[in-house]
Write a protein that holds these residues in place. Sequence first.
Motif, short mmCIF file in Angstrom:
data_model
loop_
_atom_site.label_atom_id
_atom_site.label_comp_id
_atom_site.label_asym_id
_atom_site.label_seq_id
_atom_site.Cartn_x
_atom_site.Cartn_y
_atom_site.Cartn_z
N TYR A 76 -19.10 -15.51 31.98
CA TYR A 76 -20.20 -14.65 31.54
C TYR A 76 -20.93 -15.20 30.31
CZ TYR A 76 -22.91 -10.47 30.56
OH TYR A 76 -23.96 -9.60 30.34
N HIS A 77 -20.17 -15.67 29.33
CA HIS A 77 -20.78 -16.08 28.06
C HIS A 77 -21.14 -17.56 28.00
CE1 HIS A 77 -20.11 -12.20 26.13
NE2 HIS A 77 -19.01 -12.15 26.87
N GLN B 183 -15.59 -5.81 28.92
CA GLN B 183 -16.85 -6.50 28.63
C GLN B 183 -17.13 -6.53 27.11
OE1 GLN B 183 -19.12 -7.00 31.56
NE2 GLN B 183 -20.45 -8.26 30.28
N GLU B 184 -17.02 -5.37 26.47
CA GLU B 184 -17.34 -5.27 25.04
C GLU B 184 -16.34 -6.04 24.20
OE1 GLU B 184 -16.58 -2.37 26.92
OE2 GLU B 184 -18.65 -2.42 27.63
N GLN C 266 -18.08 -13.73 20.22
CA GLN C 266 -19.01 -13.85 19.10
C GLN C 266 -18.29 -14.40 17.87
OE1 GLN C 266 -22.35 -13.56 19.47
NE2 GLN C 266 -22.22 -14.54 17.45
N LYS D 248 -24.23 -14.18 31.78
CA LYS D 248 -25.07 -13.44 30.84
C LYS D 248 -26.49 -14.02 30.85
CE LYS D 248 -25.17 -11.72 26.14
NZ LYS D 248 -24.64 -11.76 24.80
N GLU E 36 -16.88 -9.76 24.54
CA GLU E 36 -18.13 -10.05 23.83
C GLU E 36 -17.87 -10.24 22.33
OE1 GLU E 36 -21.64 -8.89 25.33
OE2 GLU E 36 -22.33 -10.25 23.75
N ARG E 37 -17.10 -9.31 21.76
CA ARG E 37 -16.82 -9.36 20.33
C ARG E 37 -15.99 -10.59 19.96
NH1 ARG E 37 -12.73 -8.00 17.33
NH2 ARG E 37 -11.57 -7.05 19.06
#
Lengths: 269, 91
Positions: free
Chosen positions: A133-134, A99-100, A107, A164, A103-104
């Motif tokens: 998710y994003h 997940q993290e 971004q 999200k 995410e990074r």
Amino acid sequence: MAKVIVVTSGKGGVGKTTTSASFASGLALRGHKTAVIDFDIGLRNLDLIMGCERRVVYDFVNVQNNEASLKQALIRDKNSDNLYVLPASQTRDKDALTQEGVERVMQELRDSFDYVVCDSPAGIEKGAIMALYHADEALVVTNPEVSSVRDSDRMLGILAAKSKRAVEGGEPIREHLVITRYAPNRVAQGEMLSIDDIQELLSVPLLGVIPESESVLHASNAGIPVIHDSKSTSGQAYHDTVARFLGEQKAMRFLVPEKKSIIRRLFGT
Amino acid sequence: MSLLRRVRQPSASAAVAKERLQVILARENVDRDGPDYLPALRQDILAVIAKYVHVDQDNIKVTLDREGNREILELNVTLPGDNKERKSARR
């Protein structure tokens, strides 16, 4: 700040990767800086459809694990300057994404592109959830066929619950329906679900209808997304789909059976 | 099947597909047995270079090319032009 678009379906083999490749290429052809990402960890195929399989050095998982920078892993598309491909890892499994980490990477992609197209794996498990998710918008790819429509309906429910935006109570994901492998002659004969049937069942705004076409197989054989084949009906239909996505008014085409003269029937042109 | 199609040469795109698949499957079969060493190799080389000069990760390009049975691993490091930077990184 990029817009993130997930290409999803639930069911496999309906044309997610074909659509991702052509849709991303179409956005790039219209001057938008676009990245297309393969989320199918362990079963990568976007690289083959984009024709960049021999140029893969680093992949999504390498970037996530800081083994390579995003810039190093992105492969510039050979057909459009504004398009970059981030391949999936072929040697890891779907649990390699965190997940993290995702995410990074997302971004970082948002900061440097206009559009980020996420090619989802089939199914409704971790990989598919990571891909959606994003997302800000979703292309739900559906074939005019019972199991595909049902799976798309299920996927619409998941988009509304697990993204999200849904989890954080934000604005819902904007959903678009893309019907692929549409065969107007079979619809006319009552053998295939029509666009109206599918829209009635799923009640999602229709973005595009891609007719069944021989050129899709030729395109994947050659590793050149079908949108570059402007003679083919599916290539043209993808162009229209991208135009509509960008806000242009375009009437749906290729919805009625092509009338063939006796000579054309004979020679199959 | 239409008349003309029977007479016409079959389209070449299947042959292209087969060739592309032969290359990529051969490579993946090798990769499956061997370790995924490229990122680690690059990290190690970077560590060695960093002992002498300061190089940004983005200034290191690793490309892999295949011609038949041969694999060419190309490592391209752009060294900073500034002399002071080189000295400061040397230590």
